[in-house]
Design an enzyme around this catalytic site. Structure first.
Site, mmCIF file in Angstrom:
data_model
loop_
_atom_site.group_PDB
_atom_site.id
_atom_site.type_symbol
_atom_site.label_atom_id
_atom_site.label_comp_id
_atom_site.label_asym_id
_atom_site.label_seq_id
_atom_site.Cartn_x
_atom_site.Cartn_y
_atom_site.Cartn_z
ATOM 1 N N SER A 48 0.743 -1.297 -0.126
ATOM 2 C CA SER A 48 0.090 -0.081 -0.040
ATOM 3 C C SER A 48 0.852 1.280 -0.113
ATOM 4 C CB SER A 48 -0.931 0.190 1.275
ATOM 5 O OG SER A 48 -0.226 0.028 2.453
ATOM 6 N N ASP A 349 -4.061 7.738 8.489
ATOM 7 C CA ASP A 349 -5.239 6.859 8.842
ATOM 8 C C ASP A 349 -4.996 5.740 9.844
ATOM 9 O OD1 ASP A 349 -3.700 5.111 7.553
ATOM 10 O OD2 ASP A 349 -5.270 4.756 5.791
ATOM 11 N N HIS A 352 -1.021 4.506 7.396
ATOM 12 C CA HIS A 352 -0.481 5.143 6.323
ATOM 13 C C HIS A 352 -0.096 6.629 6.856
ATOM 14 C CE1 HIS A 352 -2.861 2.003 4.664
ATOM 15 N NE2 HIS A 352 -1.704 1.528 4.110
#
Length: 388
Positions: A48, A349, A352
């Site tokens: 990610s 978040d 991240h």
């Protein structure tokens, strides 16, 4: 391939000098955005931290498909796990290239300046590794081996002759990672003991280095391989492993968990040592280690100094809790709230980082001191206002 098995204590003692001592001497820096050899393409693998839209097309549960993800730069949800751009986006703009398109759902014609195989949630190891150890984790169909197979399947469409393929590999920057963090994240957040997770390090690093080796054998000549972030500063980990039993667990300067950061450094040391071995075997290639850990630690040690006045271990987008993070009310869900100005936060978040934090880390890596050997020695971009 030589084994990368080291004890936790032994690997922490190994110095950066191992990698430096066997790295090839890079060619003299060139002018402005010119690189030698010219870098006209980025080919990316990872999770990610680099995914620009693969997982959103593979799964309906990707958090990057929900608002307020993407709100800062794109004003839309692109599948990136941030409020805006990622390190790979800043790198593409630094090189004067288009943003790297995801492999899934894009047309072959869009890959002229690069392709991204990274998948949010991806692991370095395949699912059977975890199943054999009784670890039940949500590994998606996007492991590092899967991503490499996608690249090999795509390669005949990118170049038809050996000469064309040779040119493609010479002008491409291969970004291999960050990858491996989820091999640990999924297990630790599911309650697997650190003693068990420590045994994952050697096979994780072997998988990364094997991929680097395969890419070099195919013709890759310039590769960037990032290490792990300081996971002890992750809001998700700080919430999951929050304790009042002893302040010794925490770094008094940063508020980060020492034992998790020690583990991240262990992974990075094993990775650097393994990269040094493979560099020695392939002196014609340039393997650059990207020190994500120390580039990011500056933000956690002194966020105010760099303009992050809301701190580094509070999530901008999240829910209740001392770190504004709740695994049952993640960013993008109706019960979550988002801060007014994400540029004042390091964490986006809970897992991240914000675009502002990624921008800082990018500049510190690719223009600063935290790549080994220095990326700036290979490619200098003195004036690139588009990534600022």
């Amino acid at each position: 391939m030589a084994s990368s098995s080291f004890t936790f204590r032994e690997t922490l003692a190994i110095s950066f000098i191992v990698l430096i001592s066997v790295s090839p001497i890079l060619r003299v820096a060139c002018e402005l955005s010119s690189c030698e050899p010219p870098l006209k393409s980025i080919i990316s693998f990872g999770d990610s931290l680099a995914d620009t839209g693969n997982d959103i097309r593979l799964s309906n549960t990707n958090t990057g498909s929900l608002p307020p993800y993407g709100q800062t730069y794109f004003q839309a949800q692109t599948g990136r796990c941030s409020d805006g751009r990622l390190i790979i986006d800043f790198l593409a703009q630094y090189l004067g290239l288009p943003l790297v398109p995801p492999y899934i759902g894009s047309t072959i014609g869009s890959f002229y300046a690069g392709v991204n195989f990274a998948v949010a949630g991806a692991t370095a190891l395949d699912k059977p590794f975890f199943e054999e150890r009784g670890v039940d984790i949500p590994v998606r169909n996007g492991s590092l081996a899967t991503q490499l197979s996608w690249f090999k399947d795509l390669l005949p469409s990118l170049c038809q002759t050996s000469s064309d393929c040779g040119e493609l590999f010479q002008r491409s920057l291969f970004l291999v990672g960050e990858i491996g963090g989820n091999d640990y994240n999924h297990a630790l957040l599911a309650g697997v003991s650190m003693e068990v997770v420590e045994t994952f390090v050697s096979p994780v690093v072997d998988a990364i280095v094997s991929t680097v080796d395969d890419l070099i054998d195919l013709g890759a000549s310039t590769l960037v391989v990032p290490g792990n972030f300081p996971i002890g500063c992750s809001v998700a980990y700080l919430t999951t492993f929050m304790t009042n039993s002893s302040t010794k667990d925490y770094d008094p300067q940063t508020g980060c968990l020492n034992w998790l950061n020690d583990f991240a450094m262990h992974h990075n040391t094993v990775l650097k040592t393994a990269l040094a071995r493979i560099q020695e075997s392939h002196p014609h290639a340039t393997i650059i280690y990207a020190d994500y850990y120390n580039a990011a630690m500056q933000l956690f040690r002194n966020p105010d100094k760099f303009g992050f006045s809301k701190g580094a271990i509070t999530a901008c987008c999240g829910a209740n809790g001392p770190y504004h993070y709740d695994a049952s009310a993640m960013c993008g869900q109706p019960s979550a709230t988002v801060c007014e100005d994400s540029s004042l936060y390091v964490n986006w978040d809970g897992i991240h980082l914000t675009e502002a934090a990624y921008n800082f880390i990018f500049q510190d890596l690719f223009e600063g001191p935290h790549t080994i050997p220095p990326f700036s020695s290979l490619c200098t971009a003195a004036s690139h206002p588009q990534y600022l």
